[in-house]
Design a protein around this motif. Sequence first.
Motif, mmCIF file in Angstrom:
data_model
loop_
_atom_site.group_PDB
_atom_site.id
_atom_site.type_symbol
_atom_site.label_atom_id
_atom_site.label_comp_id
_atom_site.label_asym_id
_atom_site.label_seq_id
_atom_site.Cartn_x
_atom_site.Cartn_y
_atom_site.Cartn_z
ATOM 1 N N ALA A 1 -4.808 -1.247 5.211
ATOM 2 C CA ALA A 1 -3.377 -1.215 5.522
ATOM 3 C C ALA A 1 -2.992 -2.506 6.208
ATOM 4 O O ALA A 1 -3.736 -3.018 7.057
ATOM 5 N N VAL B 1 -1.994 0.143 1.425
ATOM 6 C CA VAL B 1 -0.573 0.179 1.812
ATOM 7 C C VAL B 1 -0.261 -1.049 2.649
ATOM 8 O O VAL B 1 -1.091 -1.505 3.453
ATOM 9 N N ALA B 2 0.937 -1.597 2.459
ATOM 10 C CA ALA B 2 1.395 -2.751 3.236
ATOM 11 C C ALA B 2 2.912 -2.699 3.310
ATOM 12 O O ALA B 2 3.568 -2.019 2.509
ATOM 13 N N GLY B 3 3.474 -3.410 4.267
ATOM 14 C CA GLY B 3 4.928 -3.450 4.376
ATOM 15 C C GLY B 3 5.368 -4.517 5.348
ATOM 16 O O GLY B 3 4.561 -5.064 6.107
ATOM 17 N N SER C 1 0.327 -4.873 7.995
ATOM 18 C CA SER C 1 1.682 -5.021 8.534
ATOM 19 C C SER C 1 2.043 -6.493 8.571
ATOM 20 O O SER C 1 1.287 -7.316 9.096
ATOM 21 N N TYR D 1 0.725 0.537 -2.233
ATOM 22 C CA TYR D 1 2.062 1.008 -1.864
ATOM 23 C C TYR D 1 2.665 -0.063 -0.953
ATOM 24 O O TYR D 1 2.110 -0.372 0.114
ATOM 25 N N LEU D 2 3.778 -0.657 -1.386
ATOM 26 C CA LEU D 2 4.357 -1.806 -0.711
ATOM 27 C C LEU D 2 5.750 -1.427 -0.199
ATOM 28 O O LEU D 2 6.651 -1.124 -0.995
ATOM 29 N N LEU D 3 5.921 -1.446 1.111
ATOM 30 C CA LEU D 3 7.087 -0.844 1.755
ATOM 31 C C LEU D 3 8.110 -1.894 2.188
ATOM 32 O O LEU D 3 7.745 -2.968 2.678
ATOM 33 N N ALA E 1 3.782 1.324 7.047
ATOM 34 C CA ALA E 1 2.443 1.174 6.483
ATOM 35 C C ALA E 1 1.376 1.592 7.486
ATOM 36 O O ALA E 1 0.431 2.320 7.148
ATOM 37 N N TRP F 1 1.488 5.413 8.109
ATOM 38 C CA TRP F 1 0.909 6.178 7.004
ATOM 39 C C TRP F 1 -0.613 6.089 7.030
ATOM 40 O O TRP F 1 -1.316 7.089 6.883
#
Length: 263
Positions: A150, A126-128, A152, A51-53, A136, A139
């Motif tokens: 995860a 997840v990353a963002g 950042s 999941y890429l934010l 990220a 979450w």
Amino acid sequence: MALVRCDYFSDVLEMGTSMTVLLPQATSAQIGVSGSTPQTGGRRHGAPVLYLLHGLSDDATAWTRYTSIERYVEPLGLAVVMPQVARSFYLDQAHGGRYWEHLSQEVPAVAESFFRLSARRDDTFVAGLSMGGYGAMKWALHQPERFAAAASLSGALDLARRQASGALRPDLADAAVGDRQVAGSDDDLLALLERQVAASHDLPALYVGCGTDDELVSESRSFLDAADRLGVPVTRELDRGAHDWAFWDERIQHVLDWLPLER
């Protein structure tokens, strides 16, 4: 890979919204790519997923428009889900939509219903960037049982300090948090990290990257200092770079290399 623009209705937001999705596709005759994408269609659990934010000024298309994320993930057999949350800071807004509930509950449920994605913790990441780096980490710390890792990039990781100092623009602050105090709440990553450690929760692997020419580097350092005090291991890359897509395009490759994927 397949690139999917997915427009759907959100019951949580009570409106139509979008996500951009990259799906693994094994090919043998495609020119200019490795052609080594694993045959994920036979995986019992479905494809692993990142999941890429996106950041404050972006949308669900930003990562595919400004980086080569599709080319980077093609050899990995990794699906990428890029949701859209406007300028919400990934919060249930005081005056606006329930974007945190949308992200943390609805997005994975919708994505898994539409696409053959794994829901196993070992396959979920997840990353963002910037605002998405905050999203990220938030979450991952709220739902550590969901994620194996995860990351950042240039994250706005100290929202409590941003609120207290007025660094969060007044219009954004009013919409996102209103009169709520972030410090000590579940929206305060430093406080949340401390509570999760105290509760002995098994945290995902964590990565923090930020350019030293980026004004947000102090927030990455605040998060890292808190992690160090609590004995939480974090992979870190703080070196030359600015708050721009040149940095994020380079560093997302580092994140992909770091992810604990079955390769």
